[in-house]
Every structure is written in C-alpha cells, then in structure tokens.
Design a protein around this motif. Structure first.
Motif, PDB file in Angstrom:
ATOM      1  N   PRO A 111       0.831  -1.209   0.000  1.00 55.01           N
ATOM      2  CA  PRO A 111       0.000   0.000   0.000  1.00 55.01           C
ATOM      3  C   PRO A 111       0.868   1.262   0.000  1.00 55.01           C
ATOM      4  N   ASN A 112       0.300   2.348  -0.465  1.00 58.47           N
ATOM      5  CA  ASN A 112       0.958   3.660  -0.460  1.00 58.47           C
ATOM      6  C   ASN A 112       2.260   3.698  -1.253  1.00 58.47           C
ATOM      7  N   THR A 113       2.318   2.904  -2.329  1.00 59.75           N
ATOM      8  CA  THR A 113       3.467   2.960  -3.231  1.00 59.75           C
ATOM      9  C   THR A 113       2.944   3.257  -4.631  1.00 59.75           C
ATOM     10  N   ASP A 114       3.842   3.598  -5.547  1.00 62.83           N
ATOM     11  CA  ASP A 114       3.391   3.905  -6.906  1.00 62.83           C
ATOM     12  C   ASP A 114       2.737   2.702  -7.586  1.00 62.83           C
ATOM     13  N   MET A 115       3.107   1.493  -7.182  1.00 63.84           N
ATOM     14  CA  MET A 115       2.504   0.299  -7.759  1.00 63.84           C
ATOM     15  C   MET A 115       1.228  -0.087  -7.012  1.00 63.84           C
ATOM     16  N   GLY A 116       1.178   0.164  -5.720  1.00 69.02           N
ATOM     17  CA  GLY A 116       0.014  -0.178  -4.910  1.00 69.02           C
ATOM     18  C   GLY A 116      -0.117  -1.675  -4.697  1.00 69.02           C
ATOM     19  N   GLU A 117      -1.299  -2.066  -4.244  1.00 69.82           N
ATOM     20  CA  GLU A 117      -1.602  -3.477  -4.038  1.00 69.82           C
ATOM     21  C   GLU A 117      -2.375  -3.988  -5.243  1.00 69.82           C
TER      22      GLU A 117
END
Length: 176
Positions: A111-117
């Motif tokens: 979560p909370n990354t450019d790729m996400g979940e």
C-alpha cells in the motif's frame, strides 16, 4: 472444433456462481494420454492427495482434497501463498486419464506505493494418468499454463499426486 462434456456438478457450480474465472480448456494437442481400464474403477473422490508440482527449477507440495462434486479443496502448501484457490478435476469414464484445472489468485504489492496493491491469477491444467504405487493410487503427468482462448496451452512442468488419505487418517487418530 474440439468436443467436451460438462458434468452436472460443473454446470451446477457455474450456475451458482461458485466458480469464477472458469474456462473450459481442452488438453493441449500433442499431450500423450494412455487409456487403460485397470484403474478406472478406483474411486478418486473424497480422498486427500499430496500434489507435487515441478515447474522450472521450483518444486512445491500442496495437500488437495478431491471432492465427489469434482471440485478441489486445498490444504497446506510449502509453495507461494495464495489468497484464494479454486479447482476442478475429472477422470474420463472407462480410462485411467486424469485431468485437473487449478486457478490460484495471489495478492502482491504494497500500500501507499506507486505500484500499490494488486491481485493476479495463475491457472494451470494438469493432464496425466493414474497408476498404482504400492497400495495407493498415484497420478503423474504434465502441467500446462492456461492461455487465452484460441491460444495453445504451454507445457511448463510436471506433477505427481499420491493418495495420502490413509496416512492422514493415521496421524489424526494419534492426535485424538
């Protein structure tokens, strides 16, 4: 066009929306499946099996339960952890030919990354033959990656299954 038969249990699962992502996939061209009548009378349903999958350089073992309605229950595995798994199995009447289709959904990302979940599916088709291994039924064959409709499924590995019902029952009896 290849022919196939839907069993009443598969039709019921589809009608009840109990199976998502189900795709009828004929055994790929060139797959060798021998037909004998020595084992077809042996019942595979309502038994536990150890499914050993060998793909690329990786090997994993998963406990599977072949249900009478031709669906598969999944137990412990030493392979990658899936979020959900669904499968169906079949033995062609009057033969030792075994087939199984398994789709596993994996959760990945953070979560909370450019790729996400995100989730992704991995579908495999298993085509093989039943034989006797001592007093147990063994199944061995080839694993195929399920491709999009119209594309030929790709061979990706091998698998073995051995009936572990008696051993599992003995272990459970010791625990009681």
């Amino acid at each position: 066009m290849p022919s196939f038969t839907l069993t009443t249990s598969v039709v019921a699962l589809l009608a009840a929306n109990a199976v998502s992502g189900f795709m009828i996939a004929p055994v790929p061209a060139g797959a060798t499946m021998k037909s004998r009548s020595a084992l077809f009378g042996i019942r595979c349903e309502d038994k536990y099996y150890q499914l050993e999958e060998m793909e690329d350089k990786e090997t994993c073992t998963t406990e599977v339960f072949l249900k009478a309605d031709r669906t598969i229950g999944f137990g412990e595995s030493d392979g990658p952890l899936w979020a959900t798994a669904v499968g169906v199995w079949n033995v062609e009447p009057g033969t030792d030919n075994y087939s199984m289709s398994i789709t596993r959904v994996y959760a990945s990302g953070q979560p909370n990354t450019d790729m996400g979940e995100f989730d992704f599916e991995v579908s495999r088709i298993f085509a093989g033959e039943m034989t006797m291994v001592g007093e147990s039924v063994g199944i061995t064959g080839v694993t195929y990656a399920k491709q999009a409709m119209g594309e030929e499924n790709q061979e990706v590995g091998y698998y073995n299954m051995i009936d572990g019902t008696d051993e599992r029952n003995k272990i459970n009896a010791l625990k009681d």
